[in-house]
Design an enzyme around this catalytic site. Structure first.
Site, mmCIF file in Angstrom:
data_model
loop_
_atom_site.group_PDB
_atom_site.id
_atom_site.type_symbol
_atom_site.label_atom_id
_atom_site.label_comp_id
_atom_site.label_asym_id
_atom_site.label_seq_id
_atom_site.Cartn_x
_atom_site.Cartn_y
_atom_site.Cartn_z
ATOM 1 N N LYS A 109 0.822 -1.214 0.000
ATOM 2 C CA LYS A 109 0.000 0.000 0.000
ATOM 3 C C LYS A 109 0.865 1.276 0.000
ATOM 4 C CE LYS A 109 -3.922 -2.263 2.233
ATOM 5 N NZ LYS A 109 -4.987 -2.124 3.251
ATOM 6 N N TYR A 166 -12.629 -1.746 -3.528
ATOM 7 C CA TYR A 166 -13.098 -1.909 -2.149
ATOM 8 C C TYR A 166 -14.615 -1.731 -2.030
ATOM 9 C CZ TYR A 166 -8.378 -2.210 -0.172
ATOM 10 O OH TYR A 166 -7.110 -2.632 0.181
ATOM 11 N N ASN A 215 -2.209 0.247 6.645
ATOM 12 C CA ASN A 215 -1.673 -1.003 7.199
ATOM 13 C C ASN A 215 -0.746 -1.770 6.255
ATOM 14 O OD1 ASN A 215 -3.630 -1.954 5.508
ATOM 15 N ND2 ASN A 215 -4.690 -3.212 7.020
ATOM 16 N N HIS A 260 -2.093 -5.486 1.577
ATOM 17 C CA HIS A 260 -3.384 -6.180 1.448
ATOM 18 C C HIS A 260 -3.130 -7.638 1.117
ATOM 19 C CE1 HIS A 260 -7.461 -7.100 0.045
ATOM 20 N NE2 HIS A 260 -6.880 -7.684 -0.983
ATOM 21 N N GLU A 263 -9.905 -10.427 -7.341
ATOM 22 C CA GLU A 263 -8.949 -9.321 -7.202
ATOM 23 C C GLU A 263 -7.818 -9.423 -8.228
ATOM 24 O OE1 GLU A 263 -9.869 -8.839 -2.429
ATOM 25 O OE2 GLU A 263 -7.898 -9.546 -3.051
HETATM 26 P P1 CMP Z 1 -7.389 -4.630 3.595
HETATM 27 O O1 CMP Z 1 -6.955 -5.976 4.044
HETATM 28 O O2 CMP Z 1 -6.744 -4.047 2.416
HETATM 29 O O3 CMP Z 1 -8.972 -4.662 3.353
HETATM 30 C C1 CMP Z 1 -9.871 -3.684 3.783
HETATM 31 C C2 CMP Z 1 -9.188 -2.506 4.372
HETATM 32 O O4 CMP Z 1 -10.013 -1.612 5.070
HETATM 33 C C3 CMP Z 1 -8.210 -2.981 5.418
HETATM 34 O O5 CMP Z 1 -7.140 -3.627 4.818
HETATM 35 C C4 CMP Z 1 -7.879 -1.685 6.141
HETATM 36 O O6 CMP Z 1 -6.870 -0.966 5.484
HETATM 37 C C5 CMP Z 1 -9.201 -0.943 6.010
HETATM 38 N N1 CMP Z 1 -9.868 -0.929 7.314
HETATM 39 C C6 CMP Z 1 -10.406 -1.961 7.946
HETATM 40 N N2 CMP Z 1 -10.921 -1.552 9.135
HETATM 41 C C7 CMP Z 1 -10.692 -0.223 9.206
HETATM 42 C C8 CMP Z 1 -10.988 0.774 10.178
HETATM 43 N N3 CMP Z 1 -11.625 0.473 11.303
HETATM 44 N N4 CMP Z 1 -10.609 2.041 9.932
HETATM 45 C C9 CMP Z 1 -9.962 2.357 8.774
HETATM 46 N N5 CMP Z 1 -9.659 1.433 7.810
HETATM 47 C C10 CMP Z 1 -10.016 0.164 8.026
#
Ligand code: CMP
Length: 139
Positions: free
Chosen positions: A11, A51, A114, A117, A128
């Site tokens: 990311k 998403y 984070n 993914h 995906e």
């Molecule tokens: P990802 O695994 O890419 O899939 C969905 C994404 O939503 C997740 O990683 C996070 O980056 C984001 N996400 C999930 N929960 C939250 C949250 N509570 N606040 C902000 N972003 C979130």
């Protein structure tokens, strides 16, 4: 039977932080092979589409803005039990809960930013992968 591919994106936060090389080394050292890879940037429209499943969640707008804020590395990875093993390698969505030594424990900032993914099912790994890669881009 467990599938053997998963889809990942390094990311924008991890790209900006200079962690592409370290993350790819962890992925390769864990036994994944690269079937497809690109360094690209998602438009807000494409990030929103990717998403779309989270459209009703309160963090959707923030997620779309973040995922279109800078370049990403997208890849299809192959390994036996790829989806499960990759989710173990990256750690919990919230880095505060990610096991020590996982990619998110090492490189993620918070639950939104984070670092990486990983697909959550074999079905989504296919969806995906197809979203990001044409057949001619896979080896
Ligand atoms: P990802 O695994 O890419 O899939 C969905 C994404 O939503 C997740 O990683 C996070 O980056 C984001 N996400 C999930 N929960 C939250 C949250 N509570 N606040 C902000 N972003 C979130």
């Amino acid at each position: 039977m467990a599938g053997n591919i998963t889809f990942t994106m390094i990311k924008p936060d991890a790209v900006k932080g200079g962690h592409i090389g370290s993350i790819l080394k962890m992925i390769c050292d864990a036994g994944f092979s690269i079937k497809a890879m690109k360094f690209t940037k998602l438009s807000a429209e494409k990030a929103g589409e990717f998403y779309a499943i989270h459209k009703e969640r309160p963090f959707y707008a923030e997620l779309v803005a973040f995922m279109s804020s800078g370049p990403i590395v997208a890849a299809i990875l192959a390994k036996e039990n790829a989806v499960t093993d990759f989710r173990t390698l990256i750690g919990a969505t919230n880095p505060a809960q990610a096991a020590p030594g996982t990619i998110r424990a090492l490189y993620a900032t918070n639950v939104g930013e984070n670092a990486i993914h990983g697909s959550d099912s074999d079905e989504n790994a296919k969806i995906e992968s197809d979203f990001h890669f044409a057949g001619t881009e896979r080896f």
